[in-house]
Write a protein that holds these residues in place. Structure first.
Motif, PDB file in Angstrom:
ATOM      1  N   VAL A  94       0.840  -1.257   0.174  1.00  0.00           N
ATOM      2  CA  VAL A  94       0.021  -0.186  -0.010  1.00  0.00           C
ATOM      3  C   VAL A  94       0.907   1.233   0.186  1.00  0.00           C
ATOM      4  CG1 VAL A  94      -2.041   0.990   1.201  1.00  0.00           C
ATOM      5  CG2 VAL A  94      -1.517  -1.448   1.415  1.00  0.00           C
ATOM      6  N   GLU A  95       0.599   1.999  -1.123  1.00  0.00           N
ATOM      7  CA  GLU A  95       1.484   3.293  -1.004  1.00  0.00           C
ATOM      8  C   GLU A  95       1.109   4.358  -0.531  1.00  0.00           C
ATOM      9  OE1 GLU A  95       2.723   3.596  -5.219  1.00  0.00           O
ATOM     10  OE2 GLU A  95       4.476   2.832  -4.753  1.00  0.00           O
TER      11      GLU A  95
ATOM     12  N   ARG B  97      25.671   3.635   0.192  1.00  0.00           N
ATOM     13  CA  ARG B  97      24.392   2.743   0.187  1.00  0.00           C
ATOM     14  C   ARG B  97      23.482   3.477   0.999  1.00  0.00           C
ATOM     15  NH1 ARG B  97      26.158  -3.273   1.544  1.00  0.00           N
ATOM     16  NH2 ARG B  97      27.681  -3.768  -0.138  1.00  0.00           N
ATOM     17  N   ASN B  99      20.151   2.783   2.751  1.00  0.00           N
ATOM     18  CA  ASN B  99      19.584   1.520   3.259  1.00  0.00           C
ATOM     19  C   ASN B  99      17.814   1.685   3.505  1.00  0.00           C
ATOM     20  OD1 ASN B  99      21.886  -0.414   3.574  1.00  0.00           O
ATOM     21  ND2 ASN B  99      22.658   1.327   4.495  1.00  0.00           N
ATOM     22  N   PHE B 101      13.933  -0.738   3.084  1.00  0.00           N
ATOM     23  CA  PHE B 101      13.458  -2.062   2.661  1.00  0.00           C
ATOM     24  C   PHE B 101      12.316  -1.690   1.750  1.00  0.00           C
ATOM     25  CE2 PHE B 101      15.541  -3.777   6.068  1.00  0.00           C
ATOM     26  CZ  PHE B 101      15.973  -4.982   5.822  1.00  0.00           C
ATOM     27  N   TYR B 102      12.221  -2.338   0.442  1.00  0.00           N
ATOM     28  CA  TYR B 102      11.065  -2.126  -0.210  1.00  0.00           C
ATOM     29  C   TYR B 102      11.156  -3.182  -1.211  1.00  0.00           C
ATOM     30  CZ  TYR B 102       7.175   0.839  -2.080  1.00  0.00           C
ATOM     31  OH  TYR B 102       5.809   1.066  -2.358  1.00  0.00           O
ATOM     32  N   PRO B 103      10.007  -3.881  -1.659  1.00  0.00           N
ATOM     33  CA  PRO B 103       9.986  -5.022  -2.596  1.00  0.00           C
ATOM     34  C   PRO B 103      10.827  -4.823  -3.827  1.00  0.00           C
ATOM     35  CG  PRO B 103       7.804  -4.353  -2.211  1.00  0.00           C
ATOM     36  CD  PRO B 103       8.552  -3.560  -1.199  1.00  0.00           C
ATOM     37  N   LEU B 105      13.315  -2.797  -4.325  1.00  0.00           N
ATOM     38  CA  LEU B 105      14.709  -2.679  -4.258  1.00  0.00           C
ATOM     39  C   LEU B 105      15.324  -3.683  -3.563  1.00  0.00           C
ATOM     40  CD1 LEU B 105      16.468   0.051  -3.917  1.00  0.00           C
ATOM     41  CD2 LEU B 105      16.322  -0.038  -1.612  1.00  0.00           C
ATOM     42  N   PRO B 106      15.828  -4.632  -4.670  1.00  0.00           N
ATOM     43  CA  PRO B 106      16.286  -6.061  -4.331  1.00  0.00           C
ATOM     44  C   PRO B 106      17.544  -6.284  -3.526  1.00  0.00           C
ATOM     45  CG  PRO B 106      16.459  -5.488  -6.611  1.00  0.00           C
ATOM     46  CD  PRO B 106      15.838  -4.411  -6.143  1.00  0.00           C
ATOM     47  N   GLY B 108      18.170  -4.149  -0.868  1.00  0.00           N
ATOM     48  CA  GLY B 108      17.602  -3.798   0.430  1.00  0.00           C
ATOM     49  C   GLY B 108      18.433  -2.276   0.663  1.00  0.00           C
ATOM     50  N   TYR B 109      19.104  -1.806  -0.402  1.00  0.00           N
ATOM     51  CA  TYR B 109      19.637  -0.558  -0.222  1.00  0.00           C
ATOM     52  C   TYR B 109      19.975  -0.273  -1.866  1.00  0.00           C
ATOM     53  CZ  TYR B 109      23.879  -3.432  -1.413  1.00  0.00           C
ATOM     54  OH  TYR B 109      24.892  -4.480  -1.832  1.00  0.00           O
ATOM     55  N   MET B 279       1.631   9.611   1.832  1.00  0.00           N
ATOM     56  CA  MET B 279       1.993   8.300   1.439  1.00  0.00           C
ATOM     57  C   MET B 279       2.241   7.632   2.763  1.00  0.00           C
ATOM     58  SD  MET B 279       4.998   8.493  -1.425  1.00  0.00           S
ATOM     59  CE  MET B 279       5.128   6.934  -2.241  1.00  0.00           C
ATOM     60  N   SER B 281       2.965   4.238   3.224  1.00  0.00           N
ATOM     61  CA  SER B 281       4.325   3.456   3.297  1.00  0.00           C
ATOM     62  C   SER B 281       5.491   4.298   3.807  1.00  0.00           C
ATOM     63  CB  SER B 281       4.615   2.879   1.930  1.00  0.00           C
ATOM     64  OG  SER B 281       4.681   3.803   1.025  1.00  0.00           O
ATOM     65  N   GLU B 284       6.628   6.498   8.008  1.00  0.00           N
ATOM     66  CA  GLU B 284       7.650   6.306   9.216  1.00  0.00           C
ATOM     67  C   GLU B 284       8.804   7.091   8.988  1.00  0.00           C
ATOM     68  OE1 GLU B 284      10.546   2.675   8.219  1.00  0.00           O
ATOM     69  OE2 GLU B 284       8.571   2.150   9.091  1.00  0.00           O
ATOM     70  N   ASP B 287      15.298   6.452   8.238  1.00  0.00           N
ATOM     71  CA  ASP B 287      16.816   6.649   8.667  1.00  0.00           C
ATOM     72  C   ASP B 287      17.497   5.683   7.824  1.00  0.00           C
ATOM     73  OD1 ASP B 287      19.113   6.266   9.952  1.00  0.00           O
ATOM     74  OD2 ASP B 287      18.176   5.944  11.986  1.00  0.00           O
ATOM     75  N   ARG B 289      20.622   5.330   7.261  1.00  0.00           N
ATOM     76  CA  ARG B 289      21.935   4.667   7.375  1.00  0.00           C
ATOM     77  C   ARG B 289      22.895   4.548   6.213  1.00  0.00           C
ATOM     78  NH1 ARG B 289      19.346  -0.362   8.183  1.00  0.00           N
ATOM     79  NH2 ARG B 289      17.414   0.765   7.510  1.00  0.00           N
ATOM     80  N   TYR B 290      23.100   5.769   5.680  1.00  0.00           N
ATOM     81  CA  TYR B 290      24.075   5.693   4.628  1.00  0.00           C
ATOM     82  C   TYR B 290      25.552   5.526   5.052  1.00  0.00           C
ATOM     83  CZ  TYR B 290      20.973   8.696   1.551  1.00  0.00           C
ATOM     84  OH  TYR B 290      19.939   9.177   0.829  1.00  0.00           O
TER      85      TYR B 290
ATOM     86  N   ALA C 327      20.539  -7.171   4.009  1.00  0.00           N
ATOM     87  CA  ALA C 327      19.201  -6.978   3.751  1.00  0.00           C
ATOM     88  C   ALA C 327      18.409  -7.453   2.465  1.00  0.00           C
ATOM     89  CB  ALA C 327      19.278  -5.254   3.291  1.00  0.00           C
ATOM     90  N   LYS C 333      12.980 -12.820  -3.061  1.00  0.00           N
ATOM     91  CA  LYS C 333      13.653 -13.357  -4.514  1.00  0.00           C
ATOM     92  C   LYS C 333      13.903 -14.472  -4.366  1.00  0.00           C
ATOM     93  CE  LYS C 333      16.264  -9.914  -3.763  1.00  0.00           C
ATOM     94  NZ  LYS C 333      15.655  -9.448  -2.246  1.00  0.00           N
ATOM     95  N   TYR C 347       8.293  -9.288   5.844  1.00  0.00           N
ATOM     96  CA  TYR C 347       9.903  -9.283   6.170  1.00  0.00           C
ATOM     97  C   TYR C 347      10.292  -9.540   7.202  1.00  0.00           C
ATOM     98  CZ  TYR C 347      10.171  -5.892   1.896  1.00  0.00           C
ATOM     99  OH  TYR C 347      10.368  -5.282   0.729  1.00  0.00           O
ATOM    100  N   LEU C 370      24.836   2.317  12.304  1.00  0.00           N
ATOM    101  CA  LEU C 370      24.836   3.283  11.108  1.00  0.00           C
ATOM    102  C   LEU C 370      23.729   4.348  11.227  1.00  0.00           C
ATOM    103  CD1 LEU C 370      25.224   0.722   8.376  1.00  0.00           C
ATOM    104  CD2 LEU C 370      26.946   2.432   8.965  1.00  0.00           C
TER     105      LEU C 370
END
Lengths: 95, 493, 494
Positions: A94-95, B97, B99, B101-103, B105-106, B108-109, B279, B281, B284, B287, B289-290, C327, C333, C347, C370
């Motif tokens: 959900v976006e 990087r 960082n 999580f998003y589907p 974004l394989p 994770g970063y 939005m 999603s 939140e 952060d 974490r570059y 991550a 996948k 997740y 980090l």
């Protein structure tokens, strides 16, 4: 700097690891032990020192702009827990 | 980045609110897909519209143990773009990087550049017509990976993920918060797009998503402190950008005037409703974490590399504009229209070379561009080429045809093609400059219209009626200048 | 015929080449040995008998035609961290359940190109995080060594515990391993085997599941120094698919093995004389120096002042990189997926179930150091300390030191399920105290068995070299090996 159950919970969410409420204090203790150990670094004078960006003294090698890869969607999804028509499938976002 | 206000508040741009005037402050992050064959860190294709996951390598799909290697063309394109934005080029930059999580974004970063981007501060000039030239600062440009695509409407409770775009190179061009109206924002996007297209570093295709903008909008009392901003994500048309900014500014003003405060958040523009919404999603606190990507080394190149790219840069829109005005004596407005694309500008130059600049600009802009737009064509697939249009203009300049006949000729060539001078010859379209023939026609008209002759002596502007009669009699071919002269002499004006 | 598994890698290779025995015979011998031993030792997580026999037959065919590579027919064990096409590759983790890559790691591809045979995949600490091989989803590996007169199971060290145990127990002629903080050298030390971590950039990381990218480096574990040289010769090499791979020719390491140490200057860093270090470790160290001196090396005291800070800095850098590298294991996948009502729940459930306690702990620490507000205090600081650690080494090398001799570990192998280490993660981390500095500085280092403790368990010395000077390590390592002159075959109880 030390962490408590709340911080552990927040980090757990950032790292997307579900942590059980009853384990938070224990985890906080463990993390604090590690953080306590690494705090030795406070003794080191690092003024004027560059942080290491690469352990080998080299710069980035570049690649030619050519199509040399891809074209195997079946292999991309062959290990997927759930896929259809070469798409990966996940619970609805959900976006 | 430290926020510096570079603009003087302009009352014309203020928005009226219930409690007084408000001023918008806008900054843009434009994501431009780099024109390249293969992806930023892998050898798979960047081609748009292929079947799901077909342009995906093991690297793009973040398979365990896969590693990135950088595409030299993307580096070159980023530097060229930086040069086009008159920006500082950083000979050493670092990939970090980001960082989350998003589907789609394989890894994770996302591999991006955070602290040390490849391009630093630059500047873009906007021609805002009667409001003059506005200067918009560029904060930075960095290279980063695009994400894949999530498709939500193929299944009732599942999203489908296609990674074809995953890893395609993007340039993120970040402006300073120097923009003060939706019109300036539109003009800024258009200008960036023109520059990118001139350089050939991005195709600028907004419908396909090759160019999209994240728009930061805040409002404040004119000249006051910067307000809290909201970021409108992924706006993919200039029209939507204007609508989104207008809506968002009004929304913020309403909240503030009701005594509320703005939450800094990410919002989405809904083209159907014309509104922005929060939005879910992304709500939140982020952060990211570059940290420097340990799979890549610092990207370094020398001054010579940059100098070589600078030398081979094409003439850019601003320079071309200046040259057109001075070299062809055309107006600034006409020059702006002509330079809108490199192809258009070069068409104009082909036409104008060795001819009257103003006349050429007129014909290119009004007849030619007008007709192209009507037929949804462009210079590349136009039925008339620059040589033919030049031929028409030559005939006008030589006095061989009138403007009116020229338009007919244009029409004939548009439909049938052919060489303008031959068509004019063959179809007897040349104007009659033979004074004897014209005198004969005029004598007849004067003889047949004694009343008009009397009237014209009192009201000399009625000469137009006589000119019309002569043109009618000559089927438009009489040379208007000759007609005028002889009429004046015969009527004693 | 004598037991074909009881040969060095070199003798195996030469024997196959000379047709004293066939590659298939050797492979079959190993497969039987594995079948018998694995239920007790748990060194292999996957035995690829069919594939091994196919590869061995191909080697025999090649040799019959007078062809064949440098390791033709030599059966190897491969750490589960290396991607091997179509076969078990799960990094000792539950989260990679069922994962079979469609690609082959560059290193294993190099080995197969040289004719080596894959026996199977070796157990390891989950994602190479551990010093005892107890964090594996596939259960602990048992050290083939036991203390004199004891039945107590000991750990083989980690994270390459399966590799070390398999080599030590004659379950493969040599094994691939990886070393992020000591994961080759510490298990080699615990099992009486030889392990070398090459210079960062010497071996390609492409296709090796990442733990901490700036520290990870693959190398071999073998029974002799010469075997390590031979195996590294095949593993190493420039790989344009790895941006951190260094474009340098690979020297003939095997040719350096018998070069001796005459005229070399060996440094002895005073900072490695840790408080509370067992006397037998100190004695062994002195013994090692004496051996090198006897063979013509010059021994010189040196100082590496930031040694003490390597381990704490490591426990910032490694978890930070790991938190990001891991991550990608998100249930989308490949591998394990534990469903949830939303994508985030999916997740969180997947990663909670898929990662073991130690991996979770490190991912959490890495995420924390980090995160906003802590990055400079932890990560940047640690990377600055790393610069200082590297500078320490550069200084002594510039002063004429050719290699540095230190103990490899602070103790011999300890018991499985050690209470003290289970209670305090830092106690476990201290196993890497002598090995980790090398990873922080990107240097090569070799662990060579040099003696035994009072209970008859193997102890090792570590030699640290200049960047890309593995040759000196093989030469000096061989001197230690030869001077020690001990048999490091565990007494068979399994």
């Amino acid at each position: 700097m030390s962490v408590d159950a709340n911080i552990v919970k927040r980090i757990g969410h950032l790292a997307r690891i579900k942590l059980e409420q009853e384990n938070l204090d224990g985890l906080a203790g463990e993390l604090n032990t590690i953080l306590g150990f690494v705090e030795q670094l406070d003794e080191v004078d690092v003024s004027g020192v560059e942080p290491m960006t690469s352990v080998i003294p080299a710069s980035l090698r570049v690649r030619k702009d050519e199509i040399t890869d891809g074209g195997y969607a079946d292999k991309i999804v062959s290990n997927a827990p759930l896929s259809e028509d070469n798409f990966f499938m996940v619970p609805k976002v959900v976006e | 980045m430290s926020l510096v206000d570079t603009r003087t508040p302009d009352p014309k741009k203020f928005i009226k609110g219930a409690t007084g005037d408000w001023e918008m402050v806008i900054g843009l992050e434009i994501h431009a897909q780099v024109t390249s064959e293969s992806k930023l860190f892998s050898g798979s294709s960047t081609k748009f519209g292929n079947s799901p996951n077909s342009n995906v390598s093991f690297v793009d799909a973040a398979m365990p143990g896969m590693l990135p290697t950088i595409n030299e063309e993307c580096v070159r394109q980023a530097v060229r773009t930086g040069l086009g934005l008159k920006a500082k080029i950083n000979n050493r930059s670092i990939f970090d990087r980001k960082n989350y999580f998003y589907p789609d974004l394989p890894q994770g970063y996302q591999i991006s550049q955070f602290k040390d981007p490849i391009v630093g501060e630059g500047i873009v000039y906007l021609d805002m017509g009667k409001d003059g030239i506005v200067e918009i600062g560029i904060e930075r440009l960095h290279l980063e990976q695009d994400a894949g695509k999530s498709i939500h409407d193929l299944h009732p409770n599942m999203s489908f993920i296609d990674l074809n775009r995953s890893g395609v190179a993007l340039m993120e061009i970040v402006s300073k918060p120097d923009i003060r109206s939706s019109e300036e924002a539109r003009s800024y996007i258009a200008k960036i797009r023109t520059i990118l297209r001139y350089l050939g570093t991005c195709d600028g295709n907004m419908e396909q998503g090759s160019l999209r903008a994240d728009i930061n909008v805040s409002v404040r009392e004119p000249g006051g402190e910067f307000g809290t901003r909201c970021e409108i994500k992924n706006v993919n048309s200039m029209r939507f950008a204007v609508a989104a900014i207008e809506y968002e500014a009004r929304r913020q003003i309403d909240i503030l005037e009701d005594g509320g405060k703005i939450d800094q958040e990410t919002r989405l523009f809904d083209a159907k409703t014309g509104k922005t919404r929060s939005m879910r999603s992304k709500e939140e606190a982020h952060d990211y974490r570059y940290f420097p990507d340990p799979d890549l080394l610092p990207l370094e190149f020398d001054d010579e590399f940059v100098a070589k790219l600078a030398k081979d840069l094409p003439e850019l829109p601003d320079e071309k504009h200046g040259r057109f005005v001075s070299e062809y004596g055309i107006t600034s407005y006409d020059a702006s229209v002509l330079i809108s694309s490199r192809a258009n500008a070069s068409f104009f130059e082909d036409v104008a070379k060795g001819r009257n600049g103003k006349l050429s600009a007129n014909w290119v802009i009004n007849e030619f561009f007008g007709r192209l737009a009507k037929e949804e064509l462009n210079v590349a697939n136009s039925p008339i080429n620059a040589h033919q249009l030049g031929g028409i203009i030559d005939l006008i300049s030589n006095g061989d045809i009138s403007g009116k006949i020229a338009k007919e000729l244009f029409e004939i060539i548009w439909v049938e093609g052919g060489k303008p001078s031959e068509i004019v010859e063959k179809r007897g379209m040349k104007q009659v400059s033979d004074t004897g023939a014209i005198e004969k026609m005029i004598d007849e008209i004067i003889a047949n219209n004694p009343e008009q002759v009397i009237k014209v002596k009192e009201k000399p502007q009625l000469i137009g009626w006589f000119v019309g009669q002569v043109m009618k009699a000559s089927q438009g071919k009489a040379n208007p200048r000759a007609v005028n002269e002889i009429l004046k002499a015969k009527l004693g004006l | 015929m004598s037991d074909l598994t009881k040969l060095s890698l070199k003798a195996t290779r030469d024997g196959i080449k000379n047709k004293d025995f066939s590659a298939l015979e050797v492979t079959d011998s190993y497969l039987s040995a594995i079948e018998a031993a694995n239920p007790k030792l748990n060194a292999y997580v996957s035995i690829e008998a069919e594939q091994a026999r196919t590869m061995a037959k191909q080697s025999d065919e090649k040799l019959a035609k007078g062809q064949g590579g440098a390791l033709e027919g030599v059966p190897l064990g491969i750490k589960d961290l290396f991607a091997t096409i179509g076969t078990h590759t799960q990094a000792g983790s539950h989260i990679l359940d069922g994962f079979k890559p469609e690609y082959e790691s560059s290193i294993t591809a190099n080995l197969w190109a040289d004719g080596a045979v894959m026996l199977g995949k070796l157990n390891m600490d989950e994602f190479a995080m551990g010093s005892s091989n107890e964090t594996s989803y596939y259960g602990a590996v048992v050290n083939p060594w036991r203390a004199d007169d004891s039945n107590k199971d000991l750990v083989p060290g980690g994270s390459s515990g399966g590799s070390a145990a398999a080599v030590s127990a004659w379950l493969c002629a040599g094994a691939t391993a990886t070393d992020t903080g000591g994961s080759i050298r510490q298990p080699a030390a615990f099992t009486g085997t030889v392990g070398i971590k090459p210079t960062y950039g010497r071996c390609s990381r492409w296709g090796v599941v990442a733990f901490a990218s700036s520290l990870d480096q693959a190398g071999p574990i073998t029974r002799t120094v010469e075997d390590s040289a031979l195996m590294l010769n095949s593993m190493a090499g420039f790989d344009k698919k790895d941006s951190t791979s260094v474009d340098l020719a690979v020297p003939d390491f095997a040719a350096a093995v018998e070069r001796g140490v005459k005229g070399l200057t060996i440094g002895v860093p005073k900072e490695y004389r840790m408080e509370g270090m067992p006397q037998e470790i100190e004695t062994l160290w002195q013994q090692g120096l004496a051996w090198l001196k006897d063979e013509g090396a010059i021994i010189k005291g040196i100082s590496l002042p930031h040694t003490k800070y390597a381990l704490p800095a490591y426990y910032i850098v490694a978890p930070a990189e790991a938190s990001s590298n891991l991550a990608r294991y998100d249930g989308v996948k490949y591998g394990l997926r534990v469903n949830g009502d939303s994508i985030d729940e999916m997740y969180e459930n997947t990663r909670a179930k898929g990662f073991g306690a130690e991996v979770q702990r490190r991912v959490l620490i890495g995420t924390y150091v980090l995160s906003a507000g802590y990055y400079d205090a932890y990560y940047v600081k640690a990377q600055k300390v790393r610069t200082l650690i590297k500078r320490d080494f550069e200084q002594v090398f510039a002063d004429g030191i050719d290699a540095i001799l230190t103990p490899a570990t602070p103790s011999a192998a300890f018991g499985i399920a050690d209470q003290e280490m289970a209670a305090d993660p830092v106690k476990m981390y201290l196993n890497d105290i002598f090995t980790v500095t090398v990873n922080m500085a990107g240097l090569p280092a070799i662990a060579v068995p040099a003696g035994k403790d009072a209970q008859g368990l193997p102890l090792a010395l570590q030699l640290i070299g200049k960047p890309f000077d593995e040759e000196t390590l093989f030469a000096a390592g061989r001197v230690i090996e030869r001077s020690a002159g001990l048999d490091f075959t565990p007494k068979k109880w399994w």
